[in-house]
Design an enzyme around this catalytic site. Structure first.
Site, short mmCIF file in Angstrom:
data_model
loop_
_atom_site.label_atom_id
_atom_site.label_comp_id
_atom_site.label_asym_id
_atom_site.label_seq_id
_atom_site.Cartn_x
_atom_site.Cartn_y
_atom_site.Cartn_z
N ASN A 121 0.88 -1.18 0.00
CA ASN A 121 0.00 0.00 0.00
C ASN A 121 0.91 1.22 0.00
OD1 ASN A 121 -1.76 2.07 0.51
ND2 ASN A 121 -2.39 1.35 2.54
N HIS A 170 -9.48 1.18 4.86
CA HIS A 170 -8.21 1.31 5.59
C HIS A 170 -8.42 2.21 6.82
CE1 HIS A 170 -4.10 2.41 6.57
NE2 HIS A 170 -3.73 1.33 5.91
N SER A 229 3.65 -2.30 10.26
CA SER A 229 5.10 -2.38 10.44
C SER A 229 5.71 -3.72 10.02
CB SER A 229 5.48 -2.03 11.88
OG SER A 229 5.07 -0.71 12.19
N GLU A 270 -6.80 4.55 7.97
CA GLU A 270 -6.58 5.98 7.70
C GLU A 270 -7.81 6.60 7.06
OE1 GLU A 270 -2.90 5.38 5.63
OE2 GLU A 270 -1.96 4.83 7.53
N GLY A 312 2.68 2.21 10.84
CA GLY A 312 3.63 3.32 10.73
C GLY A 312 4.33 3.67 12.02
N GLU A 324 -5.27 -5.02 10.45
CA GLU A 324 -4.26 -3.99 10.68
C GLU A 324 -4.53 -3.30 12.01
OE1 GLU A 324 -2.30 -2.77 6.71
OE2 GLU A 324 -3.93 -1.40 7.09
N LYS A 350 0.13 4.27 -0.23
CA LYS A 350 -0.49 5.45 0.39
C LYS A 350 -0.29 6.69 -0.50
CE LYS A 350 -0.16 3.17 4.80
NZ LYS A 350 -0.07 3.23 6.24
#
Ligand code: 13P
Length: 257
Positions: free
Chosen positions: A9, A97, A215, A99, A175, A169, A11
């Site tokens: 991904n 996702h 990660s 985010e 991250g 996730e 992003k």
């Protein structure tokens, strides 16, 4: 046996030129990896999808997008539809996702509409689920997972769920450099699979591929991918460099279960 699927991904990173460079480098580094061992997917931003498609066409790398809207077309400024993604050469699409849930008001309901629309147009949804640190510390991990999975899959039949990929996730691992331990990942994946078995049936649950994301790096890939219910990875930061993503893909292809 479920085939592992490793997806990058990207992003909001990579211009068109940078996309072409990275996709070409991955093609060179991964060309000899038999497609029977692992599925490889890259998900660049919308602006570089068609150029990426030209690079990976007839290779062992498939193309994914990072989001889509559920309507086919219309006055929806700024949105991109499933037919548009198909037209650009896309096979997979990340949906829900964290985010997007966090910064763009994505809900289980919108995730569910997008998953349905993706399937109706022959795209494979990678539906993301996962708890925040606050949820985990409050002992709500399984409750959140149940909510995301049942909400995202609402009204879908077993034959549709078998086509989907779920990405677990944990938000606290995205991250942050903090990876879920292999035992934590396995526990969450098993919970998701058992839930799908309960909601549908044994075959559907056993066919469903569940990726881990948060990660993932070359150094922790083998142990994570070695867990019985971990069927792949959704990789963020480490997918932005050819060497690290290739190394994750190669390590995964060596995992024996
Ligand atoms: P990182 O691998 O950078 O933690 O990101 C994970 C992720 O969000 C993939 O979708």
């Amino acid at each position: 046996m479920r085939k592992l699927i490793i997806a990058g991904n990207w992003k909001m990173y990579k211009t068109i030129g940078e996309t072409i460079e990275l996709a070409n480098a991955l093609k060179r580094q991964l060309y000899d990896l038999g497609s029977e061992t692992v599925d490889i997917v890259i998900c660049p931003p919308f602006t570089s999808l068609s150029e990426a498609a030209e690079v990976v066409i007839e290779s062992n790398i498939a193309l994914g997008a990072q989001d889509m809207y559920w309507q086919e077309e219309g006055a929806f400024t700024g949105e991109v539809s499933a037919p548009m993604l198909k037209d650009a050469g896309v096979k997979y699409v990340i949906i829900g996702h964290s985010e997007r849930r966090q910064f763009f008001s994505e809900t289980n309901d919108s995730v569910n509409k997008k998953v349905k629309a993706a399937l109706n147009h022959g795209l494979i949804p990678i539906m993301c689920v996962g708890e925040s640190l606050k949820d985990r510390e409050a002992g709500l991990t399984f409750k959140v997972l149940e909510d995301h999975v049942t909400g995202g899959l609402k009204d879908l039949g077993p034959e549709q769920v078998e086509k989907i990929i779920i990405a677990y996730e944990p938000v606290w691992a995205i991250g942050t450099g903090k990876t879920a331990t292999p035992a934590q990942a396995q526990e969450a994946h098993k919970f998701i699979r058992d839930l799908v078995i309960k909601l549908y049936n044994k075959q559907t649950g056993e066919l469903l591929r569940i990726q881990y994301g948060g990660s993932v790096k070359p150094e922790n890939t083998k142990e994570l991918m070695g867990q019985p219910d971990v069927d792949g990875a959704l990789v963020g930061g480490a997918s932005l460099k050819a060497d690290s993503f290739s190394s994750i893909v190669k390590s995964s292809s060596e995992v024996k279960k």
